[in-house]
Scaffold this active site. Structure first.
Site, mmCIF file in Angstrom:
data_model
loop_
_atom_site.group_PDB
_atom_site.id
_atom_site.type_symbol
_atom_site.label_atom_id
_atom_site.label_comp_id
_atom_site.label_asym_id
_atom_site.label_seq_id
_atom_site.Cartn_x
_atom_site.Cartn_y
_atom_site.Cartn_z
ATOM 1 N N LEU B 82 9.312 7.318 -0.933
ATOM 2 C CA LEU B 82 8.661 7.453 0.380
ATOM 3 C C LEU B 82 8.901 8.795 1.067
ATOM 4 O O LEU B 82 8.915 8.889 2.291
ATOM 5 C CB LEU B 82 9.082 6.300 1.317
ATOM 6 C CG LEU B 82 8.610 4.910 0.881
ATOM 7 C CD1 LEU B 82 9.241 3.827 1.756
ATOM 8 C CD2 LEU B 82 7.091 4.801 0.943
ATOM 9 N N ASN B 136 3.750 -1.026 5.701
ATOM 10 C CA ASN B 136 4.327 -1.205 4.367
ATOM 11 C C ASN B 136 5.617 -2.003 4.484
ATOM 12 O O ASN B 136 6.647 -1.468 4.896
ATOM 13 C CB ASN B 136 4.580 0.164 3.738
ATOM 14 C CG ASN B 136 5.162 0.061 2.339
ATOM 15 O OD1 ASN B 136 5.320 -1.030 1.802
ATOM 16 N ND2 ASN B 136 5.484 1.197 1.747
ATOM 17 N N CYS B 139 7.787 -1.638 -0.089
ATOM 18 C CA CYS B 139 8.100 -0.572 -1.041
ATOM 19 C C CYS B 139 9.288 -0.973 -1.907
ATOM 20 O O CYS B 139 10.335 -1.343 -1.394
ATOM 21 C CB CYS B 139 8.422 0.748 -0.350
ATOM 22 S SG CYS B 139 8.795 2.030 -1.562
ATOM 23 N N GLY B 226 -1.014 0.579 -11.899
ATOM 24 C CA GLY B 226 -1.976 0.910 -12.949
ATOM 25 C C GLY B 226 -2.575 -0.316 -13.610
ATOM 26 O O GLY B 226 -2.378 -1.458 -13.179
ATOM 27 N N GLY B 252 -4.610 -2.554 -7.149
ATOM 28 C CA GLY B 252 -3.813 -2.868 -8.335
ATOM 29 C C GLY B 252 -4.667 -2.674 -9.569
ATOM 30 O O GLY B 252 -5.448 -3.545 -9.937
ATOM 31 N N GLY B 274 -6.025 3.493 -6.675
ATOM 32 C CA GLY B 274 -4.724 4.159 -6.582
ATOM 33 C C GLY B 274 -4.424 5.028 -7.781
ATOM 34 O O GLY B 274 -4.910 6.155 -7.914
#
Lengths: 269, 312
Positions: B82, B136, B139, B226, B252, B274
Site C-alpha cells: 500500500l 479497502n 488488503c 489474475g 478478479g 486489474g
C-alpha cells in the site's frame, strides 16, 4: 510519450551461448527511443504469462529496434519461438534514459555481461569517444565487442575465468586504468550490469567526484510506474524515498542510490 | 421485407451506480492503474466507466521491501504494501490531473485503525473532483490492520459505520475473499449505509524459491490476483448478490469481455479490470468493446438488463 505498437520480427539470431538478438520493425517506438530507455514486450499469449518482459534497447535505426536477451526463464524461453514475420506487442519507449553527457568529461562505460547492450546504443549517440570496460563470466558471455571497435572505441576486457583479458572482475581492470590514466581527469561513468558491479562502479565515481550513471534492473510489473513493484530506495532532497525503476529510472546517479535492500549490491558467489 | 442489417442494433452501456453516472460498467481496479497519468498516453481515460486509484492513507506510506511482485501460473503475487503519497500528496500531485477528465474518480482509502479511515475519508470528501470512496478493508499485505477489518464482521461494521458518518460521497466497500462466508460482510456493508460493495481483493498466497528455500516476496506472503482467481470471484459475487440488493462491483481475473459478462450475469452491476492491464494496458477498452459486441449479438438493449440474470 508511451506508445503501444505492433512490431514485426525482422531478425532473430543466436549470439552464442544463451544469448539472442531480436530485431523488430517498430517505426514509432524506434524513432522516439533514447539510449538507456527500454521496451516492454508482450511474449506471445500462448505462453500464458501475466506480465510483459522489459528489455533495454541495443540498437535503433531506420525504424528498426533490436534487443539482446539471455535465456533466463519462462518468458525468454517462449520468446525463442518468435520467427521472422511474426508480430509482437511492444510498449515504449519507457524509462528516463541516460542524460546528455557532460561537456568536457571523458565517457567511461562499464558493462557486466549483456549489460553491454544499452551502453552500445549510448556509445553510438555520444558526441565524443570514450572507453569501454566489459566484464563477463567467460569468453562466451562477451558480446558486441566488434560493434564497439567499429565505433573506434578502445575496449578493456575482464573475464572471471581468465579466458580473455584481465582475470577477475571488471572493476579490477577499471581500477588499473584509473590508476594509470585517470588522475586529474574529469570522467563520467555509465554502467549497466549486476548490482554488485553497479555499486562498485558507482563507488569509484563518488570517490573521484565524478558523475556515475547506473542502469538498474529490477523485477518489473507494469513498466509504466503504476504498480510500484520495481522500486529502489534513493536519496532525494536529503531524504530516503522509493523511486520507481521503470518510470523514475532505470538510470540513476550513483550518489542517489541507497544500497540497503538485502542482497542488493552484493556479489553473488 | 427489410433486411436485418438495415438498422444496426444499438445497445446502451450506461448506468447509474451508487449515485455515479457511468458511461459503461467497466472500471480500472485500484492498485493496477496508478493514479491516472501512468497509462494516460495509451488509454483515453474518458472512455472508462470509472478510475479507481491506488489506495490512499491519511499519511504517506512507504510500503514493503522488495521483491514485491512475482509472476505465478495464471496470475500474480504482490506485496506492494500500500505504498502511497498520502492524502495531501494525492490531492497536490494527482487530483489536478484527474480533474481534467470527464470520468468518475473513485479513491480507494485504507487505514490501520478506524480513526485513520475516518480522517482520510473526511479529508478527501472536502476536495472537488473525487466522486466516490472505495474503502479497502481487505488488503492482505498490511500487518497493522487491513485484512483484519475485512475478516471480522464486527470490525467491518465499525469501520464502515464510522466512515459513513463523515462523508456524503458514495461509499463502496471492498471485501476480502478470505472469509468462509461472504454474505455477512455484504450485509454489514449494506446495513451500515454503504452504497455498493466491490469484490474481490486478492487472496493471501505464497511462493518459495526452491534454490534458496526462501519466500520469493520480501513480505513472505502476498496477494494472488489474475486469471487464476476468476472462478472464485464469480462464486463470491453470485453469493453476495443473493445477500444484498446494493450494487456490486466485481473484479478478479478479467482479461476479456467473457469474464466481465460472467460477473454481470452472476450479480455485478459493474466490473473492474486489474492485473490484465499489466500485459495489455488497453485491456479495459477491449472489455468495453467486447461487452458492447456481446449485447448487440444477444439483442440486449441495455447492459442493465444483463445484471443478475444467471439461470439456475
Amino acid at each position: 510519450m508511451i506508445q503501444l505498437e505492433t512490431a514485426v520480427i525482422r531478425r532473430h539470431l543466436p549470439m552464442g551461448a544463451d544469448y539472442r538478438l531480436l530485431e523488430m520493425e517498430t517505426p514509432r517506438i524506434s524513432d522516439a527511443v533514447r539510449p538507456g530507455q527500454f521496451i516492454h514486450l508482450l511474449v506471445p499469449q500462448s505462453a500464458g504469462l501475466t506480465l510483459r518482459r522489459p528489455f533495454s534497447v541495443f540498437r535503433s535505426e531506420s525504424g528498426r529496434l533490436s534487443v539482446l536477451y539471455k535465456l533466463v526463464g519462462v518468458g525468454t524461453a517462449a520468446m525463442q519461438a518468435l520467427r521472422e514475420g511474426d508480430s509482437v506487442s511492444l510498449m515504449g519507449p519507457l524509462g528516463n534514459g541516460f542524460p546528455a553527457a557532460a561537456a568536457g568529461a571523458f565517457p567511461v562505460l562499464v558493462a557486466g555481461g549483456y549489460g553491454v547492450a544499452p551502453l552500445y546504443f549510448l556509445a553510438q549517440r555520444l558526441a565524443s569517444k570514450g572507453r569501454l570496460f566489459v566484464g563477463a563470466a567467460t569468453s562466451a558471455d562477451l558480446l558486441c565487442l566488434d560493434d564497439f571497435r567499429e565505433l573506434g572505441w578502445p575496449v578493456t576486457i575482464a573475464t572471471q575465468d581468465g579466458s580473455v583479458g584481465v582475470a577477475g572482475l571488471v572493476t579490477a581492470a577499471l581500477d588499473a586504468w584509473l590508476a594509470a590514466e585517470g588522475k586529474g581527469r574529469s570522467l563520467e561513468f555509465f554502467a549497466c550490469g549486476p548490482n554488485g558491479m553497479l555499486k562498485a562502479v558507482g563507488g569509484r565515481a563518488i570517490d573521484r567526484g565524478d558523475k556515475g550513471w547506473l542502469s538498474l534492473d529490477r523485477h518489473m510489473g507494469c513498466g509504466a510506474g503504476a504498480c510500484l513493484a520495481c522500486v529502489q530506495k534513493v536519496r532525494k532532497s536529503g531524504a530516503e524515498t522509493w523511486a520507481r525503476v521503470c518510470k523514475d529510472g532505470p538510470i540513476f546517479e550513483a550518489r542517489d542510490v541507497v544500497w540497503d535492500e538485502p542482497g542488493l549490491g552484493e556479489n553473488k558467489p | 421485407m427489410t433486411s436485418p442489417t438495415a438498422l444496426p442494433f444499438k445497445t446502451d452501456l450506461s448506468l447509474e451506480l451508487a449515485g455515479l453516472r457511468l458511461r459503461n460498467p467497466v472500471m480500472v481496479a485500484s492498485g493496477t492503474f496508478g493514479y491516472g497519468p501512468e497509462y494516460a498516453d495509451v488509454v483515453d481515460l474518458n472512455r472508462l466507466g470509472a478510475i479507481v486509484v491506488k489506495g490512499i492513507s491519511l499519511e504517506p506510506w512507504t510500503g514493503n521491501r522488495t521483491p514485491r511482485l512475482h509472476e505465478v501460473t495464471g496470475g500474480l503475487l504482490n506485496a506492494i504494501g500500500l505504498q502511497n503519497p498520502g492524502a495531501e500528496g494525492f490531492i497536490a500531485t494527482y487530483l489536478p490531473f484527474l480533474r481534467k477528465y470527464d470520468v468518475p474518480v473513485v479513491v480507494n482509502i485504507w487505514g490501520r485503525a478506524v480513526e485513520d479511515y475516518v480522517r482520510v475519508a473526511e479529508r478527501l470528501s472536502s476536495e472537488p473532483g473525487i466522486h466516490a470512496l472505495e474503502v479497502n478493508i481487505s488488503c492482505p499485505n498490511i500487518k497493522e490492520g487491513g485484512i483484519s477489518f475485512g475478516t471480522r464482521v464486527d470490525l467491518a461494521s465499525q469501520v464502515i459505520g464510522a466512515v459513513r458518518k463523515v462523508t456524503r460521497l458514495p461509499l463502496i466497500i471492498k471485501l476480502s475473499p478470505n472469509v468462509s462466508d461472504i454474505r455477512p460482510f455484504a450485509r454489514a456493508a449494506a446495513d451500515e449505509g454503504a452504497d455498493a460493495i466491490s469484490l474481490i481483493n486478492s487472496f493471501p498466497a505464497m511462493a518459495i524459491d526452491i534454490e534458496t528455500r526462501r519466500p520469493v516476496l520480501a513480505n513472505v506472503t502476498g496477494g494472488l490476483s489474475g486469471a487464476a482467481i476468476h472462478p472464485i470471484a464469480v462464486k463470491l459475487v453470485y453469493e453476495a448478490a443473493q445477500a444484498v440488493s446494493i450494487p456490486i462491483i466485481a473484479m478478479g481475473g478479467i482479461r476479456s469481455a467473457q469474464e466481465a459478462v460472467e460477473f454481470l450475469i452472476a450479480g455485478a452491476s459493474a466490473v473492474a479490470v486489474g492485473t490484465a492491464t499489466f500485459a495489455d494496458p488497453q485491456a479495459c477498452l477491449r472489455v468495453i468493446e467486447g461487452l458492447e459486441a456481446y449485447l448487440v449479438r444477444h439483442r440486449i438493449a441495455s447492459v442493465r438488463e444483463l445484471i443478475r440474470t444467471v439461470r439456475l
